[in-house]
Design an enzyme around this catalytic site. Structure first.
Site, mmCIF file in Angstrom:
data_model
loop_
_atom_site.group_PDB
_atom_site.id
_atom_site.type_symbol
_atom_site.label_atom_id
_atom_site.label_comp_id
_atom_site.label_asym_id
_atom_site.label_seq_id
_atom_site.Cartn_x
_atom_site.Cartn_y
_atom_site.Cartn_z
ATOM 1 N N SER A 289 9.001 -23.384 -6.309
ATOM 2 C CA SER A 289 10.005 -22.517 -6.932
ATOM 3 C C SER A 289 11.152 -22.358 -5.954
ATOM 4 C CB SER A 289 9.412 -21.130 -7.199
ATOM 5 O OG SER A 289 9.347 -20.393 -5.987
ATOM 6 N N ASP A 290 12.294 -21.862 -6.408
ATOM 7 C CA ASP A 290 13.291 -21.445 -5.433
ATOM 8 C C ASP A 290 12.862 -20.073 -4.917
ATOM 9 O OD1 ASP A 290 15.410 -21.315 -3.723
ATOM 10 O OD2 ASP A 290 16.918 -21.863 -5.189
ATOM 11 N N TRP A 291 13.549 -19.630 -3.902
ATOM 12 C CA TRP A 291 13.153 -18.406 -3.193
ATOM 13 C C TRP A 291 13.039 -17.216 -4.168
ATOM 14 C CZ3 TRP A 291 13.411 -17.476 2.428
ATOM 15 C CH2 TRP A 291 13.169 -16.142 2.765
ATOM 16 N N GLY A 292 11.829 -16.759 -4.341
ATOM 17 C CA GLY A 292 11.610 -15.567 -5.166
ATOM 18 C C GLY A 292 11.833 -15.771 -6.650
ATOM 19 N N SER A 293 12.071 -17.011 -7.074
ATOM 20 C CA SER A 293 12.502 -17.187 -8.468
ATOM 21 C C SER A 293 11.373 -16.937 -9.472
ATOM 22 C CB SER A 293 13.115 -18.575 -8.688
ATOM 23 O OG SER A 293 12.145 -19.581 -8.569
#
Ligand code: NOJ
Length: 751
Positions: A289-293
């Site tokens: 995932s992207d950061w925290g997505s």
């Protein structure tokens, strides 16, 4: 004669034996790894499996909103962490890996990092590199980055970013390869090859990550993280091909994007992740995932809470959770509640373990953390030389009135003015890496570069003039004073390095502060002025272009910026770069890109102002078009020849064209081939780049180059989303840019 043909046969047989052998060898290796992965998996508890899907940031250098967690060490000991990002240096990576080696199953950690345009040695920002149109150079830049970062304990880079970008208000245009799908796909391929090298697990390689899947660059209004509303045709034709090219190059991982597409956040987008990536394209690596997505989907509003977010993401095909903690906190319950089948978890774990095996971490978890090698590679004298060459190839000459450039090395006095002249770190641009223990002194400032070039005979004067931002004009007087003593003024202005990049969308693309006012004042001296523009995106700087005699778009060039700029200023390198994004006349013209459709009322010129699809208060043309860039020499295009003017689907047309260097300097030209499908079953772009060649010519020299047209180059997605080449007429255009058309012809695709 007979002897010749016998040896040819032997050669062919040897070739096939080798191919067969290596294919079998790689099949065997794959099988071997699959067995090992299965055997590790069979030993794992559910908790340990979920741990592999969990990625944390190290306790420093966060590249997103961080939750500091003092318990990380314990979690690693308990097998609850699969990967760490932003952890650098042989010693630090080793210390985390040692902890992982005390866990029950001793599964090694993966260390990921945004090695986007260099590690210690910093290369030009990716958008600048793309302007070189030099695929070998771009690959080499990624290769060197991988060599340094892998020696510093890193296994995996979150690069290349392969998002197509048509809107310079979006700050992340600096990270990609511009607006064109064909060129960006070639560059995506080259970058993946560069990072990953020839085979997975080489000691000087990184696993690459194609990001951000998908269409992140089409954020509405250029506002970072914004929604994307897009037709399938646009997605498939413009935005997906660079990802496919990365996949074809063997990219190990993909990263999801922050945006939603047509309402579905990418991180839970099963159409993208499962249907397209894993099923249709057969991707065998893993998706992070992207950061925290994963957790951010709660704010998107497509899920209620972290439990639902984890379920949506893992179901859609997102294998690893970067920093949201939704997986580690919820997957166990989701499995127990029967909401997530264990087979889904197993598939994700297997994908991650496979990569850990492929890069040899199970054989030696510390193989990348070697302080000796780190020291050697971070000080490898070859690396700055490559960075300098890449930087020279990335600078675009936009204007050169009366051939002011190149400057003579006999100039007596130069006034070097501007807020960027003596800066070190600004030259690195956004997404550089702050390597622990390395200060900025190795960066060659623009001042140093010029001093290195001119030696003692030339008198170099300096004034800062003003800051990058703010209204203060107190430094103007000093700048004018030294300008008056000089034979030529060089003015270095632009953005601060953190003005383009993630979360750096801007509604105003002017050169910030009073920098253009400073230019206005300097013009009153009547001295010739060369302007250097340092930035991460296309800016709007009409006053500068219209008034300075020469303009070099230097972007952010990395650690060798000063030397590279000096090489161009004095003609030790002849500018060869061409823009890979359209430069607008004003922000109101955005989005503007060369490969648009015609309308029923197209704007054909600036004179005819009625009933056309254009603004009444602006020219129809951009300030600088895609593919534009000057040289100190000139090139003539002649003798366009097509091997035939009708082709069938399984046939090809050979196109040849002769280029002659008609100027005084040796130079390189990027010859661009565009096609237009004159009548399609749906509207087609006014032109599309389908090939290019960069060639070097001595003064007076001519070269004939050839291109091949096949039906693949004529294909597009029709209304039913079928990839087709439709019979009919095509226009073939050879240009020095997308607007500077030098030669053209027509041919026909017949049934
Ligand atoms: C967020 C960015 O969007 C992504 O490109 C980057 O790789 C991660 N942060 C990790 O730094």
């Amino acid at each position: 004669m007979k002897l010749k043909s016998t040896s040819a046969i032997i050669l062919i047989i040897t070739f096939f034996v080798i191919v067969h052998y290596s294919q079998n060898k790689s099949k065997d290796q794959k099988k071997d790894i699959a067995q090992k992965v299965d055997s590790v998996l069979s030993l794992m508890t559910l908790d340990e499996k979920i741990g592999q899907l969990n990625q944390y940031n190290d306790d420093w250098q966060a590249t997103g909103p961080i939750t500091l967690d003092g318990d990380k060490e314990n979690q690693i000991l308990n097998g609850k962490v699969g990967s760490i990002l932003n952890c650098m240096g042989a010693e630090r990576t080793k210390s985390w890996q040692k902890i992982a080696m005390q866990s029950r199953l001793k599964i090694p950690l993966l260390f990921g990092q945004d090695v986007v345009h260099g590690y210690k040695t910093t290369f030009p920002i990716p958008l600048a590199e793309s302007c070189s149109w030099d695929l070998e150079a771009v690959e080499l830049s990624a290769r060197i980055s991988a060599t340094e970062a892998s020696a510093s304990g890193i296994h995996w880079t979150f690069a290349p970013m392969v998002d197509i970008a048509r809107d310079p208000r979006w700050g992340r245009v600096m990270e990609g390869a511009g607006e064109d799908t064909y060129l960006a796909s070639k560059i995506a391929y080259a970058r993946v090859k560069g990072f990953q090298g020839d085979k997975p697990g080489a000691i000087n390689s990184l696993m690459a990550c194609a990001k951000h899947f998908a269409a992140y660059g089409a954020a509405i209004g250029g506002r970072d993280y914004n929604s994307v509303d897009m037709s399938d045709r646009l997605l498939w034709e413009i935005y997906l091909p660079p990802f496919k090219a990365a996949l074809d190059a063997g990219v190990a991982t993909f990263m999801t994007s922050f945006n939603d597409i047509n309402g579905v956040p990418s991180t839970a987008n099963s159409y993208l992740l499962r249907d397209i990536l894993k099923e249709k394209w057969g991707f065998e690596g893993f998706v992070v995932s992207d950061w925290g997505s994963v957790g951010e989907m709660i704010r998107h509003g497509n899920v209620k809470n972290e439990y639902e977010a984890a379920r949506a993401a893992i179901t859609a095909g997102c294998d690893m959770d970067m920093e949201s903690r939704c997986y580690i906190n919820n997957l166990e319950a989701l499995v127990h509640d029967g909401k997530v089948p264990i087979a889904l978890i197993d598939d994700a774990v297997k994908r991650i373990l496979r990569k850990k095996f492929e890069i040899g971490l199970f054989d030696d978890p510390f193989r990348f953390c070697n302080s000796e090698r780190e020291k050697k590679e971070l000080n490898n004298p070859y690396h700055p030389a490559v960075a300098r060459d890449m930087a020279r190839k990335s600078i675009v000459l936009l204007k050169n009135e009366n051939n002011l450039l190149p400057l003579s090395k006999d100039i007596k006095t130069i006034a070097f003015i501007g807020p960027l002249v003596k800066e070190l770190k600004q030259n690195k641009g956004f997404w550089d890496v702050d390597v622990p223990g390395v200060d900025s002194n190795f960066i060659v400032s623009q001042w140093e570069g010029l001093k290195n070039k001119v030696g003692d005979k030339t008198n170099l004067l300096y004034a800062k003039g003003c800051d990058i931002e703010g209204e203060n004009k107190n430094g103007f007087a000093e700048a004018i004073k030294i300008a008056e003593q000089a034979d030529v003024i060089i003015l270095s202005i632009g953005e601060r390095r953190d003005m383009s990049g993630e979360a750096k969308s801007r509604s105003n693309l002017n050169i910030p502060g009073v920098q253009e006012d400073l230019l206005k004042e300097l013009l009153t001296t009547g001295k010739p002025i060369v302007v250097l523009i340092n930035t991460g995106r296309p800016l709007v700087f009409n006053f500068t272009v219209d008034n300075a005699q020469a303009v070099l778009y230097t972007w952010w060039l990395g650690s060798e910026a000063g030397n590279a700029i000096a090489d161009l200023l004095f003609g030790d390198y002849n500018p060869s770069a061409k823009l890979t994004m359209t430069f607008p006349l004003s922000v109101g013209q955005i989005p503007i890109y060369y490969n648009h459709f015609n309308t029923g009322r197209p704007a054909l010129n600036d004179e005819d102002r009625f009933y056309r699809s254009a603004y009444t208060d602006l020219s129809i043309y951009p300030k600088f078009e895609f593919g534009y860039g000057l040289s100190y020499t000139s090139f003539q295009y002649s003798e366009l020849h097509l091997s035939k003017h009708k082709m069938k689907h399984d046939e090809k047309i050979e196109v040849s064209v002769t280029i002659t260097n008609t100027g005084k300097y040796a130079g390189e030209e990027v010859v661009q081939l565009y096609l237009r499908d004159v009548v399609g079953s749906i509207a087609r772009p006014v032109k599309e780049l389908k090939d290019f060649k960069k060639i070097k010519l001595e003064p007076g020299e001519s070269k004939t180059i050839t291109f091949t047209i096949d039906s693949e180059k004529l294909s597009f997605y029709n209304q039913k989303l079928e990839w087709v080449a439709e019979p009919g007429e095509f226009e073939l255009i050879i240009g020095a840019s997308s607007r500077d058309i030098r030669l053209s012809d027509h041919f026909e695709l017949v049934e």
